[in-house]
Structures are given as structure tokens and as C-alpha cells.
Design a protein around this motif. Structure first.
Motif, PDB file in Angstrom:
ATOM      1  N   GLN A 147       0.813  -1.212   0.000  1.00  0.00           N
ATOM      2  CA  GLN A 147       0.000   0.000   0.000  1.00  0.00           C
ATOM      3  C   GLN A 147       0.851   1.268   0.000  1.00  0.00           C
ATOM      4  O   GLN A 147       0.325   2.371  -0.116  1.00  0.00           O
ATOM      5  N   GLY A 148       2.166   1.120   0.198  1.00  0.00           N
ATOM      6  CA  GLY A 148       3.043   2.292   0.241  1.00  0.00           C
ATOM      7  C   GLY A 148       2.998   3.025   1.565  1.00  0.00           C
ATOM      8  O   GLY A 148       3.658   4.041   1.753  1.00  0.00           O
ATOM      9  N   ALA A 149       2.236   2.538   2.510  1.00  0.00           N
ATOM     10  CA  ALA A 149       2.091   3.165   3.832  1.00  0.00           C
ATOM     11  C   ALA A 149       1.434   2.141   4.765  1.00  0.00           C
ATOM     12  O   ALA A 149       0.691   1.269   4.298  1.00  0.00           O
ATOM     13  N   PRO A 150       1.692   2.254   6.063  1.00  0.00           N
ATOM     14  CA  PRO A 150       2.649   3.167   6.699  1.00  0.00           C
ATOM     15  C   PRO A 150       4.064   2.600   6.684  1.00  0.00           C
ATOM     16  O   PRO A 150       4.251   1.382   6.675  1.00  0.00           O
ATOM     17  N   LEU A 151       5.060   3.498   6.676  1.00  0.00           N
ATOM     18  CA  LEU A 151       6.457   3.085   6.681  1.00  0.00           C
ATOM     19  C   LEU A 151       7.103   3.138   8.069  1.00  0.00           C
ATOM     20  O   LEU A 151       8.150   2.540   8.279  1.00  0.00           O
ATOM     21  N   ILE A 152       6.493   3.851   8.985  1.00  0.00           N
ATOM     22  CA  ILE A 152       7.117   4.068  10.281  1.00  0.00           C
ATOM     23  C   ILE A 152       7.164   2.842  11.206  1.00  0.00           C
ATOM     24  O   ILE A 152       7.941   2.824  12.154  1.00  0.00           O
ATOM     25  N   PRO A 153       6.388   1.770  10.978  1.00  0.00           N
ATOM     26  CA  PRO A 153       6.397   0.652  11.924  1.00  0.00           C
ATOM     27  C   PRO A 153       7.759   0.046  12.240  1.00  0.00           C
ATOM     28  O   PRO A 153       8.001  -0.392  13.365  1.00  0.00           O
ATOM     29  N   ALA A 154       8.665  -0.005  11.265  1.00  0.00           N
ATOM     30  CA  ALA A 154       9.989  -0.561  11.545  1.00  0.00           C
ATOM     31  C   ALA A 154      10.665   0.229  12.663  1.00  0.00           C
ATOM     32  O   ALA A 154      11.341  -0.348  13.529  1.00  0.00           O
ATOM     33  N   TYR A 155      10.463   1.545  12.661  1.00  0.00           N
ATOM     34  CA  TYR A 155      11.052   2.380  13.709  1.00  0.00           C
ATOM     35  C   TYR A 155      10.297   2.212  15.026  1.00  0.00           C
ATOM     36  O   TYR A 155      10.903   2.152  16.097  1.00  0.00           O
ATOM     37  N   HIS A 156       8.992   2.122  14.963  1.00  0.00           N
ATOM     38  CA  HIS A 156       8.210   1.881  16.183  1.00  0.00           C
ATOM     39  C   HIS A 156       8.679   0.612  16.887  1.00  0.00           C
ATOM     40  O   HIS A 156       8.782   0.569  18.117  1.00  0.00           O
ATOM     41  N   ALA A 157       8.945  -0.430  16.112  1.00  0.00           N
ATOM     42  CA  ALA A 157       9.389  -1.693  16.710  1.00  0.00           C
ATOM     43  C   ALA A 157      10.715  -1.516  17.425  1.00  0.00           C
ATOM     44  O   ALA A 157      10.934  -2.072  18.514  1.00  0.00           O
ATOM     45  N   ALA A 158      11.622  -0.740  16.827  1.00  0.00           N
ATOM     46  CA  ALA A 158      12.913  -0.488  17.467  1.00  0.00           C
ATOM     47  C   ALA A 158      12.727   0.295  18.766  1.00  0.00           C
ATOM     48  O   ALA A 158      13.390   0.022  19.773  1.00  0.00           O
ATOM     49  N   LEU A 159      11.826   1.261  18.761  1.00  0.00           N
ATOM     50  CA  LEU A 159      11.561   2.043  19.977  1.00  0.00           C
ATOM     51  C   LEU A 159      10.921   1.174  21.059  1.00  0.00           C
ATOM     52  O   LEU A 159      11.287   1.264  22.238  1.00  0.00           O
ATOM     53  N   ALA A 160       9.957   0.361  20.671  1.00  0.00           N
ATOM     54  CA  ALA A 160       9.241  -0.463  21.645  1.00  0.00           C
ATOM     55  C   ALA A 160      10.192  -1.406  22.369  1.00  0.00           C
ATOM     56  O   ALA A 160      10.027  -1.679  23.568  1.00  0.00           O
ATOM     57  N   ALA A 161      11.201  -1.880  21.655  1.00  0.00           N
ATOM     58  CA  ALA A 161      12.154  -2.811  22.264  1.00  0.00           C
ATOM     59  C   ALA A 161      12.909  -2.172  23.420  1.00  0.00           C
ATOM     60  O   ALA A 161      13.386  -2.864  24.322  1.00  0.00           O
ATOM     61  N   GLY A 162      12.985  -0.829  23.427  1.00  0.00           N
ATOM     62  CA  GLY A 162      13.712  -0.138  24.486  1.00  0.00           C
ATOM     63  C   GLY A 162      12.844   0.440  25.580  1.00  0.00           C
ATOM     64  O   GLY A 162      13.345   1.147  26.466  1.00  0.00           O
ATOM     65  N   LEU A 163      11.528   0.160  25.551  1.00  0.00           N
ATOM     66  CA  LEU A 163      10.619   0.739  26.539  1.00  0.00           C
ATOM     67  C   LEU A 163      10.257  -0.269  27.619  1.00  0.00           C
ATOM     68  O   LEU A 163       9.709  -1.331  27.324  1.00  0.00           O
ATOM     69  N   ALA A 164      10.535   0.090  28.873  1.00  0.00           N
ATOM     70  CA  ALA A 164      10.184  -0.802  29.984  1.00  0.00           C
ATOM     71  C   ALA A 164       8.679  -0.964  30.093  1.00  0.00           C
ATOM     72  O   ALA A 164       8.174  -2.035  30.476  1.00  0.00           O
ATOM     73  N   GLU A 165       7.936   0.099  29.747  1.00  0.00           N
ATOM     74  CA  GLU A 165       6.477   0.073  29.892  1.00  0.00           C
ATOM     75  C   GLU A 165       5.804  -0.960  28.999  1.00  0.00           C
ATOM     76  O   GLU A 165       4.663  -1.353  29.252  1.00  0.00           O
ATOM     77  N   THR A 166       6.495  -1.357  27.939  1.00  0.00           N
ATOM     78  CA  THR A 166       5.860  -2.270  26.979  1.00  0.00           C
ATOM     79  C   THR A 166       6.328  -3.712  27.132  1.00  0.00           C
ATOM     80  O   THR A 166       5.913  -4.569  26.368  1.00  0.00           O
TER      81      THR A 166
END
Length: 373
Positions: A147-166
Motif C-alpha cells: 500500500q506504500g504506507a505506513p512506513l514508520i512501523p519498523a522504527y516503532h518496533a525499534a523504539l518499543a524494544a527499548g521501553l520498559a512500559e511495553t
């Protein structure tokens, strides 16, 4: 190998350019740096709004009917100015930056016919900044059935890996820009557009009050939800269709002028934004425990109040990006920096669960600063 990247984002709200610095290996290591916003003046915003209409005539991705070529050049030069200002503000030189991730300005997105158009001349930006530029990151996904979108999930996954809350809990990142989108990170990564974000509210208040957006939801706070009007939006087939698809700014249009008062219209559309997120979340693999909200919509208290109430009914919490140590304004720009590094390494930008692409695929074009092409 760690690289230093600048990400540039100009979203569907047409409000300006976000700039962010990131050091990353394009995988799990993310070191967030400074960021800044550079708003567009009212005259240029009007030109971009006109470009959305002109772009409807585009049949091939590289076509630039009317004044689109001139707007593309001016847009690119403004991004170049933004990069130079950012470097100066942070005592950096072009040689300190390995790559710029350049989103450009989406003026047309028709995934059903494999067509997406982002204005932005990567070669010109490379010449203007003296830095290599990765751009046009959506097109290859569509070539491979996405679909050409969304592209940001790859970055969200990297951020989530560093969050204690998740830790150990399914979490959804919600970006409320012009269009809202969700990234679910749990047993798998799933992402899709969830519905209108700020775009309907922005268009409504600009038409009725002559201002570009409802700051903090102040106008909406004076109104009430018109349930009939809200259901006209929330009853759209988009929310029940089992096939998720990405949205164009024109897929949902603002109400007719006499449909509501200024305040009731703003309040109703804020409710639609929040309710659309929860309705689309029904398509996720499991219910999330936490919604992390970024983008300009997190500053609208009417949207956030409704979102918290609706999510609470399902046993989930809603927090802003800042509440978990992130930056809700710069996250998309950071993502474009991250994606540029992934592109340099030929790592996937999109996945079957995010855009519907047939297999994980990389993307983006590289414009070298030395040659400008």
C-alpha cells in the motif's frame, strides 16, 4: 555499523518541516538526538493546498502538471534551508552527517492503482546540503504489491524494544497527523492507517474561522458531539472492511458548511478522530494494553480525552509519547532518518503485516552529494 542521519518530514497537515537527528545501525540500536520544527508560512501552505488539487490530474508518478514542478523545487529548497539551520543550531557540519532521509510532501496517494506521489527532488537536496540523500521510499513497496504506507512501523518496533512500559505487553503506537495510523507490536507487527487524524479538523476550522488548526482543542472544548454527523463518518465502509488499506487525504472530506456550528463541528470531528482509532484497532491481532500517542493530535485535549475514555472501556491505557520518554513531535522525522539508514543497508522498510507487500522489501533512491544524482 552506526551512522548519523537526519530525518525530514512534511506531513499531510501541511504545517511545516520536522527535522531530527538519529544515530543508529538501522536495527536495534537507536540514539535519539536533537530536533526542531520549521513552520511553513501561510502563503506556502496555500500553494501546497492547491497542489493537492492539481495532483489529482497525475496519471504517472513522475508527472508534474500545472505548477507542481515549481512547487517541488521550492519545497526542496525549503528543506535544504531547514537542514542548514539545523546544522548551525547544533554546531554540526555536513561532514558530520552520513545521510538525510527525505520524505517530501505527499500530494497524491492511490494505493488501489499503485500510485503514490511525494514532491521532493532528492538530487537537488543533496546538492543544496552537501549530504547524501535517500528519498522516494514508498514507491518500491507499491511495486511489490504493498500500500506504500505506513512506513514508520519498523522504527516503532525499534523504539518499543527499548521501553520498559511495553515489556511483554502488546502496545500500539498511534500517530495522529493529517491521517492517523496504528502500529501494533505484540506477537507480530501489524500496521495500517486508522482513519482521519487532524485533517478534517484543520480544514473545518480554516474554512469557518480562518485559522490553520484548533490549537489544543480549544474550539472543540466549547462544542458538543453531533452523534448523527459523527456516525456519518464512523459508518464508512473503511472501518469494517477486513482488508486494511492506506488513505489519501481526500478519502474523507470535511462536513458541508451548514452541517454544524464551528464549535460543534470541531468537537464532533475530534471525536471521530478518536473513535476511528478504536474502530480500526478491532482489526488488530489482540487487544493492546497501551496506546502511545504521537503526532500533533496528541495536543488536542478533546481527541485525547475521547481516546482515553474509549480505550479505557476496553481495559487499555492511553499515554503521550513524552510520558514514556519519547518525542511525539519528532518521531516521524526520526523514523525517516532510521529508514534512510536501513535503505543504505538494503534492509526491509516494509513488511506483509504493515503495508501488505508480498514479502519484506527495502526501498528508497540514493542521491549522492558529490554528483547530485
Amino acid at each position: 555499523m552506526m551512522r548519523t542521519a537526519i530525518g525530514l518530514m512534511s506531513g499531510t497537515s501541511l504545517d511545516g518541516i520536522d527535522v531530527a537527528l538519529l544515530r543508529t545501525d538501522g536495527e536495534a540500536v537507536v540514539e535519539r538526538g536533537p530536533s526542531m520544527g520549521r513552520p511553513y508560512d501561510a502563503a506556502f501552505r496555500r500553494r501546497l493546498q492547491g497542489a493537492l488539487e492539481t495532483a489529482k490530474a497525475i496519471g504517472e508518478r513522475m508527472e508534474r502538471p500545472g505548477d507542481l514542478a515549481d512547487i517541488e523545487r521550492e519545497l526542496t529548497l525549503r528543506h535544504g534551508e531547514a537542514v542548514r539551520a539545523f546544522l548551525t543550531e547544533n554546531s554540526l557540519k555536513p561532514a558530520d552527517i552520513d545521510v538525510v532521509g527525505f520524505h517530501g510532501q505527499t500530494v497524491l496517494h492511490r494505493p488501489n492503482v499503485g500510485l503514490t506521489v511525494q514532491l521532493g527532488d532528492g538530487a537537488l537536496l543533496a546538492r543544496e546540503t552537501g549530504i547524501d540523500v535517500v528519498y522516494d521510499m514508498r514507491a518500491n513497496d507499491m511495486v511489490h504489491g504493498g500500500q506504500g504506507a505506513p512506513l514508520i512501523p519498523a522504527y516503532h518496533a525499534a523504539l518499543a524494544a527499548g521501553l520498559a512500559e511495553t515489556a511483554g505487553k502488546p502496545v500500539v503506537f498511534v500517530n495522529i497527523g493529517g491521517i492517523s495510523n496504528l502500529t501494533f507490536i505484540g506477537s507480530e507487527i501489524v500496521a495500517f492507517d486508522s482513519g482521519p487524524g487532524n485533517t478534517l479538523i484543520d480544514q473545518w476550522v480554516e474554512a469557518h474561522a480562518g485559522i490553520p488548526y484548533d490549537q489544543g482543542g480549544m474550539i472543540a472544548s466549547e462544542g458538543r458531539v453531533d452523534r448523527g454527523l459523527a456516525e456519518r463518518y464512523l459508518g464508512h465502509a473503511f472501518f469494517t472492511d477486513p482488508v486494511r488499506r492506506s488513505l489519501d487525504r481526500n478519502d474523507f472530506r470535511p462536513p458541508e458548511g451548514a452541517a454544524a456550528t464551528l464549535e460543534d463541528g470541531a468537537r464532533t470531528l475530534a471525536h471521530v478522530t478518536a473513535a476511528a482509532i478504536l474502530r480500526s484497532a478491532r482489526h488488530l491481532p489482540e487487544r493492546p494494553a497501551l496506546y502511545v500517542v504521537c503526532g500533533g493530535g496528541r495536543l488536542n485535549r478533546a481527541i485525547m480525552g475521547d481516546l482515553a475514555a474509549l480505550a479505557g472501556e476496553e481495559g487499555a491505557r492511553v499515554v503521550t509519547a513524552e510520558a514514556v520518554g519519547l518525542d511525539g513531535d519528532s518521531m516521524e522525522a526520526e523514523a525517516w532518518a532510521y529508514l534512510a539508514v536501513r535503505s543504505l543497508r538494503a534492509l526491509p522498510l516494509t513488511f506483509p503485516g504493515t503495508t501488505g507487500v508480498t514479502a519484506p522489501v527495502s526501498g528508497g533512491l540514493l542521491a549522492r552529494a558529490a554528483s547530485g544524482d
